[in-house]
Design an enzyme around this catalytic site. Structure first.
Site, PDB file in Angstrom:
ATOM      1  N   LYS A  64      -7.516  -0.153  11.186  1.00  9.50           N
ATOM      2  CA  LYS A  64      -8.437  -0.279  12.328  1.00  9.50           C
ATOM      3  C   LYS A  64      -9.625  -1.179  12.023  1.00  9.50           C
ATOM      4  CE  LYS A  64      -9.734   4.220  10.672  1.00  9.50           C
ATOM      5  NZ  LYS A  64      -8.564   4.402   9.816  1.00  9.50           N
TER       6      LYS A  64
ATOM      7  N   GLY B 126       0.842  -1.197   0.000  1.00 14.35           N
ATOM      8  CA  GLY B 126       0.000   0.000   0.000  1.00 14.35           C
ATOM      9  C   GLY B 126       0.871   1.240   0.000  1.00 14.35           C
TER      10      GLY B 126
ATOM     11  N   LYS C  54     -11.969   2.232  16.182  1.00 12.94           N
ATOM     12  CA  LYS C  54     -10.864   2.536  17.093  1.00 12.94           C
ATOM     13  C   LYS C  54     -11.247   2.191  18.532  1.00 12.94           C
ATOM     14  CE  LYS C  54      -9.343   6.124  13.909  1.00 12.94           C
ATOM     15  NZ  LYS C  54      -9.605   7.528  13.490  1.00 12.94           N
TER      16      LYS C  54
ATOM     17  N   THR D 275      -0.991   7.726   0.853  1.00 12.61           N
ATOM     18  CA  THR D 275      -0.354   8.822   1.595  1.00 12.61           C
ATOM     19  C   THR D 275       0.574   8.299   2.693  1.00 12.61           C
ATOM     20  OG1 THR D 275      -2.477   9.927   1.299  1.00 12.61           O
ATOM     21  CG2 THR D 275      -0.859  11.021   2.696  1.00 12.61           C
TER      22      THR D 275
END
Lengths: 437, 437
Positions: free
Chosen positions: B107, B11, B207, B14
């Site tokens: 998550k 991946g 989360k 960003t």
């Protein structure tokens, strides 16, 4: 399950008694979290007869901490004696030399001898953990040593003395004077009978010295810290700060500059909207500016038996798990020598409170002397003149100046010139302003 | 110095691009802090041709993350693909089964399959680290898994979604409506084109599910979380909150009750003076109440490429140092099954906003229906009546009620009865109040 970790505890004051009690009370949960049982097998304290509310019948008793430190019965030595020399220093060194892991809450010892002790630990392949030495229960050592591994730190700063923060908070919230708040802090057990160490900033300086090393990968140099306590802070300062949108906090600040590291402990004007301004009472807070993560702030109890014991237990859990890091983040051989910054340049400028004699031209002369040092003024606050018309008298009037960014040297020269010309009554009050997120 | 740690990154969005860039740029500093060099030896992403501003010439390229996951060339697999099924799940499982350490920021994957994956990691003696999965750059996983080892946690709560916090902050500070702030958040890149996942509370729930397991040593049960987003929050609520001394935040809250664990995500009234009320914009904050330490609060950036990469690097540093902990704090075999609390009882009570038809006796009837459910009112706020004298009309008037502590069931019954009697226009707004330090 792996073998028991045998703990020896030197010092059974508030923290030591909390620790021994908790290791017993939480034995099962700790064994699960640490992968092996932790057991206090030996203790050492001055008074064997004192009732500490603990069952120590299963523990070997030592009168000499150095004997406990090297006892074959322990795997890890917990030093809660205190002080930067004598028994604390001797016993920690002895334990490390004997191949015992060491956990300590002793900031003075580390600020003075941290590099030497880290080297001994490294040589002997053991841990030297000290989470409890900085900001009590706040996991700032672990955060800096481990969680910020991917960061180069630009600045670390914080409120690391609950006594001072309690006093400043009370002064502000209730409009009380310094002496009164200090007396209350002593009555409530937040300040020692001799409060010098806290209120003069030395306790904060010890903690800052350790954080500086962790932040910048340099050796510890406590003597390079500029230290100023809170005893000169008056109600007038607190009120003026509030009027100007600031609060006054005793901060320890360490930052990297082009010319080296700057370390300072002093009362600081912080913007009321900043995170650090909102830390009240005995709480502590530490902020770290990392180049990768940005700013991370940790807030929590900076003192107290249980909060400090919580940090000691975290250190013991790391030992139990075999988790080792170099004590100061990097191996001692890779720490850079401490290089002090050449001069202080505060981005946030300065707060200056003067008692100006009420004479014609006095203020113009002050402004001229400031300008001569190339100091620009962001604001000037002068409230009503008690003694009336110009020329009538010379009773001093309080004047508050806020400067733009300038250097400490320039401000000091300007104030010396102002004093030399008898323009002001008494010594000017000077408080640094810190630019914060 | 020990051998290089070979990193494979799946991946390159960003976070992935930040990570690969930082591992290269900070190679020397990381080697010193980790005791060995870290090197990206292999990557995997969908588009091989895209310019990411990275020199990937030294890296082996994989098109299939599962192939990268089991490649003999890597020691640790970094999963930054995202999603709770498919490639992310398959590749993480494959890596762990192949004896690779895994670091992930995912998550959703952990909230859904965390226990299963922790068990595979344990069986194979490798690490499963996920600091970046909760609150981005804030080291809350390390804090809960390691630093709070000496604590039994009573409650963990926090602001864990920057998009929602940005919207609520703008609404309050600028008096704007929800839709306008959401549009701005999208324009600034703080919200996705499809913002559902953030604004409906699901991101926070993922989360929270992970934090709950770490806090209470129980299995993860995301489906047990009560989830309510912020889309119903109006300017009227924000203004009323402000008038009553509160701010509205989207909180994730997990707490231990006598009957089990309570997990909930919803807009919450928090006292303006509380630490959590002061977290503005895209910042995140997580507070943990430990029985030994007290309350510790961590504040910092919850998202962003570099902040998230900072957390990934911390996890890699632990792998490099050989520091291993069970993924969820305790071995999977010692986690307790998740047991949901029987009912919700809020110490802080409820905020209720009603549009009451302006009829004689309407408010008396509402008060009676509340009393019937044994709900006591702490305050009632009703501003000027736009439509004037009693009996004149029945245009609805906004009325705010703040209740004392009561149960969710009682409030819901009372509101249903009020609606059934046609006393109010539309659906009442209900916001929980949280008692905070």
């Amino acid at each position: 399950m792996a073998t028991e970790l045998h703990v020896g505890v030197a010092g059974l004051g508030t923290v030591g008694a909390s620790l021994v009690g908790l290791l017993d009370k939480k034995a099962n949960a700790l064994a699960a979290r640490c992968g092996r049982p932790l057991r206090t097998v030996a203790v050492c304290a001055r008074d064997r007869t004192r009732d500490r509310g603990l069952d120590l019948s299963g523990c070997e008793w030592f009168d000499d901490p150095c004997a406990l430190a090297v006892s074959p019965s322990i795997d890890v030595f917990v030093e809660l004696i205190g002080g930067d020399e004598g028994a604390a220093h001797d016993s920690v060194r002895a334990a490390l030399e004997a191949g015992k892991h060491v956990v300590t809450a002793n900031k003075a010892l580390l600020a003075r001898h941290g590099v030497e002790l880290a080297a001994i630990a490294e040589k002997n392949g053991v841990s030297l953990n000290f989470e409890a030495a900085v900001a009590g229960g706040i996991p700032i050592v672990k955060t800096m040593r481990e969680a910020l591994a991917g960061n180069d730190v630009a600045r670390v700063y914080g409120i690391m003395n609950g006594t001072c923060n309690y006093i400043l908070t009370r002064m502000e919230q209730e409009g009380l004077g310094f002496a009164e708040c200090l007396a209350d802090a002593q009555r409530l057990g937040y300040a020692e009978a001799d409060p010098t160490f806290d209120i003069e900033g030395f306790d904060t300086a010890h903690k800052l010295a350790i954080l500086t090393s962790l932040a910048f990968g340099c050796e510890i140099d406590m003597d390079a810290i500029y230290v100023e306590g809170i005893t000169s802070i008056s109600k007038a300062d607190i009120e003026a700060a509030s009027e100007l949108g600031y609060r006054i906090k005793l901060l320890g600040v360490a930052l990297r500059t082009d010319s080296g590291i700057e370390q300072r402990v002093h009362p600081t004007m912080v913007p009321r909207a900043s995170a650090i301004a909102r830390i009240d009472g005995v709480l502590n807070a530490v902020a770290v500016d990392g180049d990768t993560v940005g700013e991370v702030v940790l807030v929590g109890p900076g003192a107290g038996g249980n909060a400090t014991a919580s940090a000691v237990i975290a250190d013991l859990a790391d030992v139990a798990r075999g988790q080792m890091r170099p004590a100061l983040g990097a191996p001692v051989g890779e720490l850079t020598p401490y290089r002090a910054a050449r001069m202080r340049r505060h981005e946030g400028g300065y707060y200056i409170r003067l008692s100006v004699f009420d004479r014609p031209g006095a203020f113009a002369e002050i402004a001229r002397l400031m300008a001569e040092e190339e100091i620009s003024l962001e604001s000037i606050v002068q409230h009503g003149r008690a003694s009336a018309a110009a020329g009538e008298g010379c009773s001093p009037q309080p004047v508050i100046l806020i400067t733009y960014e300038t250097t400490e040297a320039a401000v000091k020269r300007a104030l010396a010139a102002i004093e030399a010309q008898n323009l002001v009554d008494g010594t000017p009050q000077l408080i640094r302003i810190e630019k914060l997120a």
